[in-house]
Scaffold this motif. Structure first.
Motif, PDB file in Angstrom:
ATOM      1  N   ARG A  56      -6.887  -1.546  -0.176  1.00  0.00           N
ATOM      2  CA  ARG A  56      -6.742  -0.658   0.980  1.00  0.00           C
ATOM      3  C   ARG A  56      -7.828  -0.862   2.029  1.00  0.00           C
ATOM      4  O   ARG A  56      -7.661  -0.441   3.182  1.00  0.00           O
ATOM      5  CB  ARG A  56      -6.754   0.796   0.499  1.00  0.00           C
ATOM      6  N   ARG A 101       0.057   3.140  -3.679  1.00  0.00           N
ATOM      7  CA  ARG A 101      -0.849   4.272  -3.471  1.00  0.00           C
ATOM      8  C   ARG A 101      -0.152   5.625  -3.644  1.00  0.00           C
ATOM      9  O   ARG A 101      -0.586   6.435  -4.459  1.00  0.00           O
ATOM     10  CB  ARG A 101      -1.506   4.166  -2.084  1.00  0.00           C
ATOM     11  N   ASP A 135       0.830  -1.208   0.000  1.00  0.00           N
ATOM     12  CA  ASP A 135       0.000   0.000   0.000  1.00  0.00           C
ATOM     13  C   ASP A 135       0.858   1.249   0.000  1.00  0.00           C
ATOM     14  O   ASP A 135       0.494   2.261  -0.604  1.00  0.00           O
ATOM     15  CB  ASP A 135      -0.928  -0.005   1.216  1.00  0.00           C
ATOM     16  N   TYR A 170      -2.653  -7.621  -4.360  1.00  0.00           N
ATOM     17  CA  TYR A 170      -1.352  -7.021  -4.689  1.00  0.00           C
ATOM     18  C   TYR A 170      -0.605  -7.837  -5.739  1.00  0.00           C
ATOM     19  O   TYR A 170       0.113  -7.269  -6.567  1.00  0.00           O
ATOM     20  CB  TYR A 170      -0.518  -6.839  -3.425  1.00  0.00           C
TER      21      TYR A 170
END
Length: 515
Positions: free
Chosen positions: A455, A430, A426, A467
């Motif tokens: 998330r 992100r 993340d 992922y």
């Protein structure tokens, strides 16, 4: 398990007693490659500033030497009341450097200031999913989120969540805080002579016990050879980013030694596929060659990362398939690094409509990462062999981030190192690639959707699968060109006791000086 906990508690108690028994003494000088852009921990995403801030400020949760979350200013790790509600109990008896008590009010002020969109803080979570902080009593808070946050506890270890004194900082802007940093940490701010030194002094009343070292000075020394010379002369005690080809100079010196660690930081070329404005809003497709996936794929194929590691880094780095190392949650061991394929690179450039090649600019910091300028120049030489004529422009790091990357003006290609301390995917996908984020110059609705889904997925198995899917999209779309995982090398004076960490954190509180 109970015996292990009792032993750990006793060890901590004994360690704390030892620290309290000795008054702080001595002075150390730490040389980083660049001066911080700010000392407001909520308004940056850069390690040099975080390392200075880590002496002054503290967070509710910290990372231990294996990068696992442990209680900091919180008395225990946050407890999930529901998927969108977390309770945090605080330690008692802690004071800020100005004498203010650390209480629930401090947590509410610090977090709500960070997430307030009107403040436009660069360390704020994007997109923000924290709603508000509710005070239960003087030493208990509840944090409400707008959606489930599986990385909530890990995120609290980030410097952006440093605890601030509410009365001292009420109505104060980031410029004021940067000039007047006040925390609960083991060191107090004394002065900052820009581009020269930052001076700190021991907090004798630190809640864990006074530091062993009295005075700490941070100096920016961008030039590798100057940093090495300063170590040899005894002018500094610790130097970051020792160039691999000069590591032998340190290792063989009678008064110096090397401390190393495999880093969570990777070094990569970042591509512009889309243009965003200074407020991180999508403008449209980037008006340059890297908007074409074939050009990005050609750049990836033209780079010989093994040669970079061997010739520029003296073998002290590791190949990576993506920006996730084996230390990261989300890592997929089945993926392998891309192959150097010059003929494929040339073919792709021609297929993209550039039979005579292209010209691009590669922007890079100088002095921030290990041999960053030299790596950029070597990459430019490799790209030229594929018909990609590359001009390298280098900048001091503060200029690089403030005037280029933060404003989305670093296109079409720039060199960036990234080592998000949570060691979670993340913290890679992100901030770097999810549209609307600080460093993102890429837009793919399906990629955004999966980042957003991961998330809020509390099930770790499902989250890991998301992922792995993102890894494959990222590779196929050639969103960036991964170069290598950095192996961090620090040069130290033999009087200094300290061990390098994989998250690049430098804390003087963990150090001691031998007689």
């Amino acid at each position: 398990m109970k015996l292990w906990r009792i032993t750990l508690v006793l060890a901590i108690a004994i360690s704390a007693a030892d620290l309290v028994s000795a008054a702080p003494d001595g002075k150390i000088v730490i040389a980083q490659g660049t001066d911080p852009s700010t000392l407001d921990m909520t308004n940056h995403q850069e390690t040099p500033a975080a390392n200075v801030g880590a002496q002054i400020f503290e967070t509710l949760v910290e990372r231990n030497e294996t990068l696992q979350p442990v209680p900091g200013l919180a008395a225990e790790l946050p407890r999930a009341i529901s998927p969108t509600l977390w309770e945090i109990r605080l330690r008692k008896g802690i004071k800020f450097h100005n004498g203010e008590d650390f209480k629930a009010e401090s947590v509410k002020f610090s977090i709500e200031r960070l997430i307030n969109p009107a403040n436009k803080l660069r360390g704020a979570p994007r997109p923000n999913v924290l709603d508000r902080v509710e005070i239960q009593d003087s030493y208990t808070v509840r944090v409400h989120t707008t959606q489930p946050v599986p990385t909530f506890v890990k995120s609290l270890t980030l410097g952006g969540y440093s605890m601030y004194p509410p009365r001292a900082y009420a109505d104060k802007d980031t410029a004021y805080i940067s000039r007047n940093p006040i925390g609960t940490g083991p060191y107090k701010f004394v002065r900052w002579s820009k581009d020269e030194e930052i001076v700190l002094e021991a907090n004798d009343n630190y809640w864990r016990g006074a530091p062993r070292i009295k005075d700490v000075v941070f100096r920016p020394i961008p030039d590798d050879s100057v940093r090495i010379a300063a170590l040899q002369k005894g002018e500094i005690h610790l130097g970051v980013n020792i160039p691999p080809h000069l590591a032998g100079v340190i290792a063989s010196h009678p008064r110096l030694f090397l401390s190393t660690a495999p880093s969570i930081r990777t070094i990569q070329l970042m591509f512009y596929t889309h243009q965003f404005d200074a407020e991180h809003r999508l403008v449209g497709v980037y008006a340059g060659p890297t908007a074409d996936k074939r050009v990005r794929q050609a750049i990836v194929a033209a780079i010989d990362a093994d040669e970079l590691i061997t010739r520029v880094l003296d073998g002290k780095a590791k190949r990576v398939a993506t920006l996730l190392t084996s230390l990261h949650f989300g890592f997929d061991p089945s993926l392998v690094p891309s192959k150097h394929d010059l003929s494929r690179a040339k073919r792709l450039i021609a297929e993209a409509g550039f039979p005579n090649g292209i010209e691009i600019t590669l922007n890079s910091p100088q002095g921030r990462y290990v041999r960053d300028k030299e790596v950029a120049e070597a990459v430019a030489g490799q790209l030229a062999k594929a018909g990609i004529k590359t001009s390298v422009r280098t900048y001091d790091f503060v200029t690089f981030v403030n005037n280029l990357t933060y404003l989305h003006k670093a296109g079409p290609v720039f060199l960036l190192g990234w080592g998000y301390p949570t060691a979670d995917a993340d913290g890679i996908y992100r901030p770097l690639f999810r549209s609307g984020s600080l460093f993102a110059n890429y837009y793919n609705p399906e990629f955004d959707r999966l980042v957003d889904e991961a998330r809020i997925t509390m099930d770790e198995g499902k989250r890991l699968d998301l992922y792995h899917r993102l890894n494959k999209i990222w590779l196929e779309d050639a969103v960036a060109a991964p170069l290598y995982q950095q192996i961090d090398l620090y040069g130290l004076n033999k009087r200094l006791v300290w061990q390098a960490r994989s998250d690049e954190l430098i804390r003087a509180y963990d150090m001691a000086l031998k007689p």
